[in-house]
Design a protein around this motif. Structure first.
Motif, mmCIF file in Angstrom:
data_model
loop_
_atom_site.group_PDB
_atom_site.id
_atom_site.type_symbol
_atom_site.label_atom_id
_atom_site.label_comp_id
_atom_site.label_asym_id
_atom_site.label_seq_id
_atom_site.Cartn_x
_atom_site.Cartn_y
_atom_site.Cartn_z
ATOM 1 N N LEU A 1 0.828 -1.195 0.000
ATOM 2 C CA LEU A 1 0.000 0.000 0.000
ATOM 3 C C LEU A 1 0.872 1.258 0.000
ATOM 4 C CD1 LEU A 1 -2.588 -1.144 2.684
ATOM 5 C CD2 LEU A 1 -2.900 -1.104 0.195
ATOM 6 N N PRO A 2 0.377 2.350 -0.549
ATOM 7 C CA PRO A 2 1.182 3.588 -0.600
ATOM 8 C C PRO A 2 1.699 4.024 0.772
ATOM 9 C CG PRO A 2 -0.720 3.781 -2.032
ATOM 10 C CD PRO A 2 -0.894 2.492 -1.287
ATOM 11 N N ALA A 3 0.885 3.905 1.819
ATOM 12 C CA ALA A 3 1.321 4.325 3.151
ATOM 13 C C ALA A 3 2.469 3.452 3.650
ATOM 14 C CB ALA A 3 0.155 4.275 4.129
ATOM 15 N N THR A 4 2.414 2.156 3.325
ATOM 16 C CA THR A 4 3.490 1.249 3.720
ATOM 17 C C THR A 4 4.768 1.590 2.981
ATOM 18 O OG1 THR A 4 1.831 -0.491 4.026
ATOM 19 C CG2 THR A 4 4.136 -1.164 3.985
ATOM 20 N N ARG A 5 4.649 1.851 1.693
ATOM 21 C CA ARG A 5 5.821 2.186 0.891
ATOM 22 C C ARG A 5 6.471 3.479 1.385
ATOM 23 N NH1 ARG A 5 5.733 -0.749 -3.933
ATOM 24 N NH2 ARG A 5 6.938 0.833 -5.040
ATOM 25 N N TRP B 1 9.216 -4.367 -2.937
ATOM 26 C CA TRP B 1 9.584 -2.968 -2.737
ATOM 27 C C TRP B 1 11.084 -2.825 -2.835
ATOM 28 C CZ3 TRP B 1 12.605 -0.430 0.957
ATOM 29 C CH2 TRP B 1 12.511 0.980 0.948
ATOM 30 N N HIS B 2 11.503 -1.716 -3.410
ATOM 31 C CA HIS B 2 12.918 -1.374 -3.479
ATOM 32 C C HIS B 2 13.058 0.114 -3.209
ATOM 33 C CE1 HIS B 2 16.572 0.094 -5.560
ATOM 34 N NE2 HIS B 2 17.090 -1.036 -5.139
ATOM 35 N N GLY B 3 14.054 0.472 -2.412
ATOM 36 C CA GLY B 3 14.276 1.881 -2.117
ATOM 37 C C GLY B 3 15.748 2.169 -1.963
ATOM 38 N N ALA B 4 16.132 3.391 -2.201
ATOM 39 C CA ALA B 4 17.532 3.765 -2.097
ATOM 40 C C ALA B 4 17.660 5.248 -1.788
ATOM 41 C CB ALA B 4 18.274 3.442 -3.394
ATOM 42 N N ARG B 5 18.760 5.588 -1.118
ATOM 43 C CA ARG B 5 19.121 6.978 -0.866
ATOM 44 C C ARG B 5 20.622 7.104 -1.101
ATOM 45 N NH1 ARG B 5 15.014 10.541 -0.490
ATOM 46 N NH2 ARG B 5 16.072 11.808 1.101
ATOM 47 N N THR B 6 21.038 8.265 -1.597
ATOM 48 C CA THR B 6 22.448 8.466 -1.897
ATOM 49 C C THR B 6 22.824 9.923 -1.708
ATOM 50 O OG1 THR B 6 24.149 8.264 -3.622
ATOM 51 C CG2 THR B 6 21.919 8.775 -4.347
ATOM 52 N N CYS B 7 24.120 10.141 -1.489
ATOM 53 C CA CYS B 7 24.610 11.509 -1.328
ATOM 54 C C CYS B 7 24.898 12.168 -2.672
ATOM 55 C CB CYS B 7 25.874 11.512 -0.463
ATOM 56 S SG CYS B 7 27.273 10.636 -1.184
ATOM 57 N N ASP C 1 13.395 -3.227 11.260
ATOM 58 C CA ASP C 1 12.315 -2.240 11.180
ATOM 59 C C ASP C 1 11.538 -2.364 9.868
ATOM 60 O OD1 ASP C 1 12.813 -1.215 13.658
ATOM 61 O OD2 ASP C 1 13.934 0.530 12.951
ATOM 62 N N LEU C 2 12.220 -2.627 8.770
ATOM 63 C CA LEU C 2 11.516 -2.785 7.499
ATOM 64 C C LEU C 2 10.567 -3.982 7.553
ATOM 65 C CD1 LEU C 2 14.338 -2.045 4.876
ATOM 66 C CD2 LEU C 2 12.690 -0.461 5.915
ATOM 67 N N VAL C 3 11.026 -5.072 8.158
ATOM 68 C CA VAL C 3 10.154 -6.242 8.323
ATOM 69 C C VAL C 3 8.959 -5.885 9.188
ATOM 70 C CG1 VAL C 3 10.005 -8.526 9.384
ATOM 71 C CG2 VAL C 3 11.955 -7.961 7.923
ATOM 72 N N ARG C 4 9.220 -5.199 10.298
ATOM 73 C CA ARG C 4 8.134 -4.844 11.218
ATOM 74 C C ARG C 4 7.111 -3.939 10.552
ATOM 75 N NH1 ARG C 4 7.398 -0.372 13.563
ATOM 76 N NH2 ARG C 4 9.562 0.313 13.192
ATOM 77 N N ILE C 5 7.580 -2.961 9.801
ATOM 78 C CA ILE C 5 6.661 -2.017 9.156
ATOM 79 C C ILE C 5 5.667 -2.759 8.274
ATOM 80 C CG2 ILE C 5 6.549 -0.222 7.375
ATOM 81 C CD1 ILE C 5 9.207 0.872 8.593
ATOM 82 N N VAL C 6 6.164 -3.680 7.454
ATOM 83 C CA VAL C 6 5.278 -4.419 6.546
ATOM 84 C C VAL C 6 4.388 -5.381 7.324
ATOM 85 C CG1 VAL C 6 5.191 -6.021 4.606
ATOM 86 C CG2 VAL C 6 6.874 -4.162 4.621
#
Length: 461
Positions: A9-13, A44-50, A333-338
């Protein structure tokens, strides 16, 4: 079979992206990439970078450090399942002359072999493997710090021994065996011992300044089975799905369940943290949830794979810095959130296909002394014995084919359950490892150890 759930769901993502963004920002990580697995596939896939516009995707390689150990453990369990070895065998039986041969294969898998945590000499993770050309160079003059089997003591050299064992029994280099027997069948095309573009560079971030220093990339040589591999969030997501479900081309679900079971005695500090170790997998209780997986680190890189089998959710987190953020917490935390936002939809209840009358006769309430238990026949063909009160010993039992049943878990694991019948064929009582269960509390017609007072139940009068 329940159909696969829809995309998150969008809120989960958004919650997942927020957790990853906080980890990258507060942990001052050059880049951080993550994936979530549910229903056996990445959702789901997510990333952050400098670096603006250069966010890593699921195909960018990172070093995964000690997650390599889980791959090595899978190879060893394959050899066991083929009958090439027994986990109780001493290493000396298959790989003589190492100086560490009294440790068993199971002990090496569970880090209870008593071997040192690191190699002698310079820091092996930051120096070339050519400095340790022989197993004797990995073990040094004093391989054992503890008696084998006595305590958990994490050992990188122990997994070098297991890699050498694989090479000895397969007659091929460890990495070649891994590619042929695990990576190729599972489609892990971006996992291997050498980096392949695109890949992240490893960095050290200054603890008191927002400045970075490149870390060296060394070939670990004989230590490769303990930490050499490069992989991607996409490949590790597929590997996580395999660790949850199994794949008969590689390793059965039953053997993977054995890997996930605690196999190492927990130290006091581990008990406080709710953590222990299985066979190539770390095991911990966190937020009321049983999590298995592995973390990994090498100079310039941190990695984590976290699985909740009960929730059918896994997470992968990779970053390219030597220290911080604490990505094992991020993975959990990612496991818990889902798991909390979108709980697993249970399989539909289904009845037994056939009900044997002699088994149906056993179902229902039983008493061990005055403690009430219920015996149930379940649709998976097992017997389930559980106390009617919340607390107490419980187990499932598997049929042995001769009218007896073997306990699968808890206090009764491995114990034999049998129905004791009277001469007329009726059931007198259940015998479970010498415990007698009767249809009424202390049934005087059953063979209760110590007998039953002939005057029966009475008041205080």
């Amino acid at each position: 079979m329940t159909p696969p759930q829809e995309e998150l769901l969008p809120a989960t993502r958004r919650a997942l992206l927020h957790r990853v963004a906080v980890a990258q920002a507060e942990g001052r990580a050059p880049s951080l990439v993550a994936a979530v697995v549910r229903d056996g596939r990445a959702v789901w896939h997510g990333a952050r970078t400098c670096v603006d516009g250069h966010g890593p995707d699921e195909n960018v390689q990172y070093r995964i450090g000690s997650i390599t150990k889980t791959f090595t453990a899978v190879l060893v369990l394959r050899l066991r399942d083929e009958g090439a070895l027994d986990l109780g065998d001493p290493l000396e039986k298959h790989l003589p002359g190492t100086g560490a041969g009294e440790a068993t294969i199971r002990e090496l898998l569970a880090h209870t072999g008593g071997l040192a945590a690191e190699t002698p000499g310079p820091w092996w993770e930051r120096t070339p493997g050519t400095l340790r050309p022989e197993l004797a160079d990995v073990l040094g003059e004093r391989p054992f710090l503890h008696a084998p089997g006595r305590r958990f003591h994490y050992s990188n050299p122990g997994y070098t021994m297991l890699g050498a064992l694989v090479e000895k029994l397969r007659g091929a280099p460890w990495e070649d065996v891994l590619r042929r027997e695990v990576l190729e069948p599972l489609g892990l095309t971006r996992t291997g011992g050498r980096q392949q573009a695109p890949h992240a560079g490893g960095w050290a971030v200054h603890p008191w300044a927002d400045a970075m220093l490149p870390e060296p990339l060394e070939d670990l040589g004989l230590m490769a089975p303990a930490g050499q591999l490069w992989s991607t969030s996409g490949d590790l997501a597929r590997f996580a799905a395999f660790l949850m479900r199994g794949d008969d081309r590689v390793l059965s679900a039953e053997s993977l369940a054995e890997m996930r079971a605690p196999a190492a005695p927990a130290e006091a500090a581990d008990l406080a943290d709710g953590a222990t170790y299985g066979l190539g997998l770390q095991v911990q209780h966190r937020d009321g949830r049983l999590l298995v997986g592995h973390s990994g680190s090498l100079p310039g890189f941190l990695a984590n794979l976290t699985i909740s089998v009960a929730d059918d959710v896994a997470a992968v987190v990779l970053t390219n810095c030597t220290s911080a953020p604490l990505i094992s917490a991020v993975g959990a935390d990612l496991v818990r959130i889902v798991a909390e936002a979108e709980p697993r939809i249970p399989e539909p209840w289904k009845p037994l296909r056939e009900v044997a009358p002699e088994l149906l006769e056993l179902a229902g309430p039983w008493y061990w002394g005055t403690s009430a238990f219920a015996l149930r026949l379940t649709s998976d063909g097992l017997l389930s014995l559980a106390p009617l009160a919340n607390a107490g010993r419980r187990s499932r039992f598997r049929a042995d084919g001769d009218g007896t049943w073997t306990g699968l878990e808890g206090y009764f694991a491995g114990e034999t359950l049998r129905a004791v019948r009277r001469p007329d064929g009726s059931v007198s009582h259940l015998d479970l490892g010498s415990f007698v269960f009767t249809r009424t509390p202390y049934d005087e017609s059953a063979d209760v150890p110590g007998g039953v007072d002939p005057d029966g139940w009475r008041g205080i009068g």
